[in-house]
Write a protein that holds these residues in place. Sequence first.
Motif, PDB file in Angstrom:
ATOM      1  N   PHE A 117     -10.819 167.022   2.890  1.00  9.55           N
ATOM      2  CA  PHE A 117     -10.747 167.648   1.574  1.00  9.55           C
ATOM      3  C   PHE A 117      -9.334 167.954   1.096  1.00  9.55           C
ATOM      4  CE2 PHE A 117     -15.207 167.919   1.050  1.00  9.55           C
ATOM      5  CZ  PHE A 117     -15.413 168.284  -0.283  1.00  9.55           C
ATOM      6  N   PRO A 118      -8.452 168.542   1.911  1.00  8.42           N
ATOM      7  CA  PRO A 118      -7.101 168.806   1.407  1.00  8.42           C
ATOM      8  C   PRO A 118      -6.398 167.546   0.925  1.00  8.42           C
ATOM      9  CG  PRO A 118      -7.474 170.042   3.419  1.00  8.42           C
ATOM     10  CD  PRO A 118      -8.641 169.121   3.260  1.00  8.42           C
ATOM     11  N   ALA A 119      -6.528 166.454   1.687  1.00 10.25           N
ATOM     12  CA  ALA A 119      -5.887 165.205   1.291  1.00 10.25           C
ATOM     13  C   ALA A 119      -6.520 164.644   0.018  1.00 10.25           C
ATOM     14  CB  ALA A 119      -5.973 164.191   2.427  1.00 10.25           C
ATOM     15  N   ALA A 120      -7.865 164.730  -0.086  1.00  8.25           N
ATOM     16  CA  ALA A 120      -8.553 164.214  -1.275  1.00  8.25           C
ATOM     17  C   ALA A 120      -8.168 165.013  -2.515  1.00  8.25           C
ATOM     18  CB  ALA A 120     -10.063 164.258  -1.051  1.00  8.25           C
ATOM     19  N   MET A 121      -8.086 166.330  -2.402  1.00  9.86           N
ATOM     20  CA  MET A 121      -7.693 167.159  -3.550  1.00  9.86           C
ATOM     21  C   MET A 121      -6.262 166.860  -3.963  1.00  9.86           C
ATOM     22  SD  MET A 121      -9.504 170.898  -2.958  1.00  9.86           S
ATOM     23  CE  MET A 121      -8.602 171.252  -1.450  1.00  9.86           C
ATOM     24  N   SER A 122      -5.380 166.739  -2.981  1.00 10.60           N
ATOM     25  CA  SER A 122      -3.988 166.451  -3.294  1.00 10.60           C
ATOM     26  C   SER A 122      -3.836 165.071  -3.928  1.00 10.60           C
ATOM     27  CB  SER A 122      -3.134 166.551  -2.023  1.00 10.60           C
ATOM     28  OG  SER A 122      -1.773 166.345  -2.303  1.00 10.60           O
ATOM     29  N   TRP A 123      -4.593 164.095  -3.421  1.00  4.80           N
ATOM     30  CA  TRP A 123      -4.548 162.742  -4.001  1.00  4.80           C
ATOM     31  C   TRP A 123      -4.957 162.783  -5.468  1.00  4.80           C
ATOM     32  CZ3 TRP A 123      -4.017 157.920  -1.081  1.00  4.80           C
ATOM     33  CH2 TRP A 123      -4.143 156.782  -1.877  1.00  4.80           C
ATOM     34  N   SER A 124      -6.065 163.462  -5.752  1.00  2.70           N
ATOM     35  CA  SER A 124      -6.543 163.563  -7.133  1.00  2.70           C
ATOM     36  C   SER A 124      -5.529 164.268  -8.022  1.00  2.70           C
ATOM     37  CB  SER A 124      -7.883 164.305  -7.161  1.00  2.70           C
ATOM     38  OG  SER A 124      -8.329 164.512  -8.477  1.00  2.70           O
ATOM     39  N   GLU A 125      -4.919 165.317  -7.497  1.00  3.25           N
ATOM     40  CA  GLU A 125      -3.963 166.089  -8.283  1.00  3.25           C
ATOM     41  C   GLU A 125      -2.670 165.310  -8.548  1.00  3.25           C
ATOM     42  OE1 GLU A 125      -3.021 170.609  -7.844  1.00  3.25           O
ATOM     43  OE2 GLU A 125      -1.738 169.511  -6.458  1.00  3.25           O
ATOM     44  N   ARG A 126      -2.184 164.609  -7.539  1.00  4.67           N
ATOM     45  CA  ARG A 126      -0.909 163.911  -7.681  1.00  4.67           C
ATOM     46  C   ARG A 126      -1.021 162.644  -8.529  1.00  4.67           C
ATOM     47  NH1 ARG A 126       1.925 163.841  -1.648  1.00  4.67           N
ATOM     48  NH2 ARG A 126       1.833 166.093  -1.223  1.00  4.67           N
ATOM     49  N   TYR A 127      -2.143 161.942  -8.405  1.00  7.52           N
ATOM     50  CA  TYR A 127      -2.215 160.598  -8.986  1.00  7.52           C
ATOM     51  C   TYR A 127      -3.242 160.468 -10.104  1.00  7.52           C
ATOM     52  CZ  TYR A 127       0.370 159.844  -4.706  1.00  7.52           C
ATOM     53  OH  TYR A 127       1.304 159.935  -3.686  1.00  7.52           O
ATOM     54  N   SER A 128      -3.806 161.581 -10.553  1.00  8.48           N
ATOM     55  CA  SER A 128      -4.725 161.546 -11.686  1.00  8.48           C
ATOM     56  C   SER A 128      -3.950 161.770 -12.981  1.00  8.48           C
ATOM     57  CB  SER A 128      -5.808 162.619 -11.536  1.00  8.48           C
ATOM     58  OG  SER A 128      -6.590 162.706 -12.709  1.00  8.48           O
ATOM     59  N   ASP A 129      -4.300 161.010 -14.014  1.00  7.80           N
ATOM     60  CA  ASP A 129      -3.651 161.163 -15.312  1.00  7.80           C
ATOM     61  C   ASP A 129      -4.130 162.409 -16.043  1.00  7.80           C
ATOM     62  OD1 ASP A 129      -2.284 158.786 -14.913  1.00  7.80           O
ATOM     63  OD2 ASP A 129      -3.851 157.572 -15.853  1.00  7.80           O
ATOM     64  N   GLU A 130      -5.244 162.987 -15.595  1.00  2.54           N
ATOM     65  CA  GLU A 130      -5.815 164.135 -16.291  1.00  2.54           C
ATOM     66  C   GLU A 130      -5.306 165.464 -15.768  1.00  2.54           C
ATOM     67  OE1 GLU A 130      -9.994 163.753 -15.930  1.00  2.54           O
ATOM     68  OE2 GLU A 130     -10.119 161.873 -17.069  1.00  2.54           O
ATOM     69  N   LEU A 131      -4.619 165.461 -14.654  1.00  3.42           N
ATOM     70  CA  LEU A 131      -4.156 166.705 -14.050  1.00  3.42           C
ATOM     71  C   LEU A 131      -2.642 166.770 -14.057  1.00  3.42           C
ATOM     72  CD1 LEU A 131      -6.515 166.937 -10.933  1.00  3.42           C
ATOM     73  CD2 LEU A 131      -6.744 168.172 -13.091  1.00  3.42           C
ATOM     74  N   GLU A 132      -2.124 167.993 -14.160  1.00  2.00           N
ATOM     75  CA  GLU A 132      -0.696 168.232 -14.066  1.00  2.00           C
ATOM     76  C   GLU A 132      -0.405 168.975 -12.773  1.00  2.00           C
ATOM     77  OE1 GLU A 132       0.546 170.324 -17.496  1.00  2.00           O
ATOM     78  OE2 GLU A 132       0.351 168.607 -18.845  1.00  2.00           O
ATOM     79  N   ALA A 133       0.670 168.609 -12.117  1.00  2.00           N
ATOM     80  CA  ALA A 133       1.084 169.256 -10.873  1.00  2.00           C
ATOM     81  C   ALA A 133       2.511 169.764 -11.046  1.00  2.00           C
ATOM     82  CB  ALA A 133       0.989 168.293  -9.699  1.00  2.00           C
ATOM     83  N   PRO A 134       2.676 170.976 -11.581  1.00  2.38           N
ATOM     84  CA  PRO A 134       4.026 171.499 -11.835  1.00  2.38           C
ATOM     85  C   PRO A 134       4.835 171.753 -10.580  1.00  2.38           C
ATOM     86  CG  PRO A 134       2.379 173.188 -12.200  1.00  2.38           C
ATOM     87  CD  PRO A 134       1.632 171.916 -12.014  1.00  2.38           C
ATOM     88  N   VAL A 135       4.163 171.986  -9.447  1.00  3.50           N
ATOM     89  CA  VAL A 135       4.874 172.239  -8.195  1.00  3.50           C
ATOM     90  C   VAL A 135       5.169 170.913  -7.512  1.00  3.50           C
ATOM     91  CG1 VAL A 135       4.712 173.305  -5.923  1.00  3.50           C
ATOM     92  CG2 VAL A 135       3.776 174.488  -7.918  1.00  3.50           C
ATOM     93  N   PRO A 136       6.407 170.645  -7.160  1.00  2.00           N
ATOM     94  CA  PRO A 136       6.725 169.396  -6.455  1.00  2.00           C
ATOM     95  C   PRO A 136       5.983 169.322  -5.129  1.00  2.00           C
ATOM     96  CG  PRO A 136       8.724 170.500  -7.220  1.00  2.00           C
ATOM     97  CD  PRO A 136       7.607 171.467  -7.405  1.00  2.00           C
ATOM     98  N   PRO A 137       5.583 168.122  -4.680  1.00  2.00           N
ATOM     99  CA  PRO A 137       4.868 167.990  -3.399  1.00  2.00           C
ATOM    100  C   PRO A 137       5.690 168.566  -2.248  1.00  2.00           C
ATOM    101  CG  PRO A 137       4.758 165.946  -4.649  1.00  2.00           C
ATOM    102  CD  PRO A 137       5.720 166.829  -5.377  1.00  2.00           C
TER     103      PRO A 137
END
Length: 474
Positions: A419-439
């Motif tokens: 789950f952590p990897a799947a959530m991070s994948w969706s957050e980092r590489y989805s066009d619908e989500l923004e990730a203001p915090v750098p990985p």
Amino acid sequence: MALISAHCYPLLKPTSLILPSSVSAARTPVLRRLVRSGTRRPLQRCLCSQYADERHPAESPQQLERLFSNLNQATMKHEPGSLTSSIFLVAGTTVGAGILAIPAVTQEAGFLASAVTCIFCWLYMVVTGLLVAEVNVNTMCEIGSGGVSLVSMAMRTLGTAGVRTACLSYLFIHYALLVAYVARSSDIITNSLGIPLWESATLFSLAFGGICYFGSQRLIGAVNGFLVVGILASFTSLVVVASGNLQWSSLLEANFAAAPQSIPIIALSFVYQNVVPVLCTNLEGDLSKVRTAIIAGTAIPLVLFLVWDGVILGTLPGITGNSNVSDPLELLRSNNGMVGPIVEAFSFLAIGTSYIGFVLGLSDFLADLLKLPSGQNKPLPYLLTLLPPLVLSQLDPEIFFKALDFAGTYGVLVLFGVFPAAMSWSERYSDELEAPVPPIVPGGKVTLGVVMGGALLVIVSEIIKDIMQLQGLH
């Protein structure tokens, strides 16, 4: 009276116009998304200024970055979480009942092979914890509030199906382990005080559950610190007493072919990810402090696990590859009468610290699931957290080992691996989500793929092994 103010500046799209704002409210979120005239405003970073009228004049405020301020609603004083307390919380949550089962699952592999496996599992679980922290802080940025649990994180990144799977896995793991902790602690209390098991279980649940419900962050941190110190003291005593017959040559024995079968229990022993949302809220979204708390907090149990496993396996020569010994710890206790009381004390303290961490994590999860206001202790989440394990722990005398085995094999690697990897994948590489915090975990898709693939490989291999065992019984 201390004055606290916060000035927010753009985190994304720095050319956009953002007017500074000032806040002085309890746990006020200052990193949020604003909407005006149908246009989404960029996320903001908070540069907070805290000063007292006489000691720190307004001309030279103390400045520090954080997502929001944890303020005491009664005194209106800033109460940031302590990094030391956070490290103790992670360490205390990690050092639980799993350590008691490590020698039993590593005896066939030997110390050298199991040490390599233990270090590998530690690195893996550190990565997944950092991924949880990354997604948690980004979700706090999204909704503009602290106290974000796995429910909100999964809904934002994986949708409804992800939420349902995460909820079921989370509830199962936490209830299974809380049942195991109450069952084992009640055995210890009953052996020490001679009272019935149900009284021991009730006493343990009321004492440690009451600390979680009524205690402040400072009190809970102090209790955890005291318990961790007690763990270290009893652990040191155990090592000194048990290592008198240590044979160093036995530490070099290795059967790497048998090492993979110990991964589920070792991974279970490193579970702490359930308190990462609590860390992110207590430390006000400061990922640098959260990263330090995770790495340092899990490094302490890593050392304990390696020394523990080495002392147990090293004082029982010839045990490597021997499947006839079901529990090396019991064998050691029978050979050395001084070990028994020390093991009981160490076990109780280790279970107590884990119990606190799991109660805090599950109660926050249930509060978020029930849509209760954050920042306030509500009785319902704590009742739902404490009562079911108390009842279930009295149903089966062997439930301690059964709960550990099943939770470690299937639950932990799904919820805290995939789950952590799947959530991070969706957050980092989805066009619908923004990730203001750098990985904060490097490696991009390769790292995330390895994390998910490794967990799935172990899960599938365990399923195949269980099916083959069932077929062999018929």
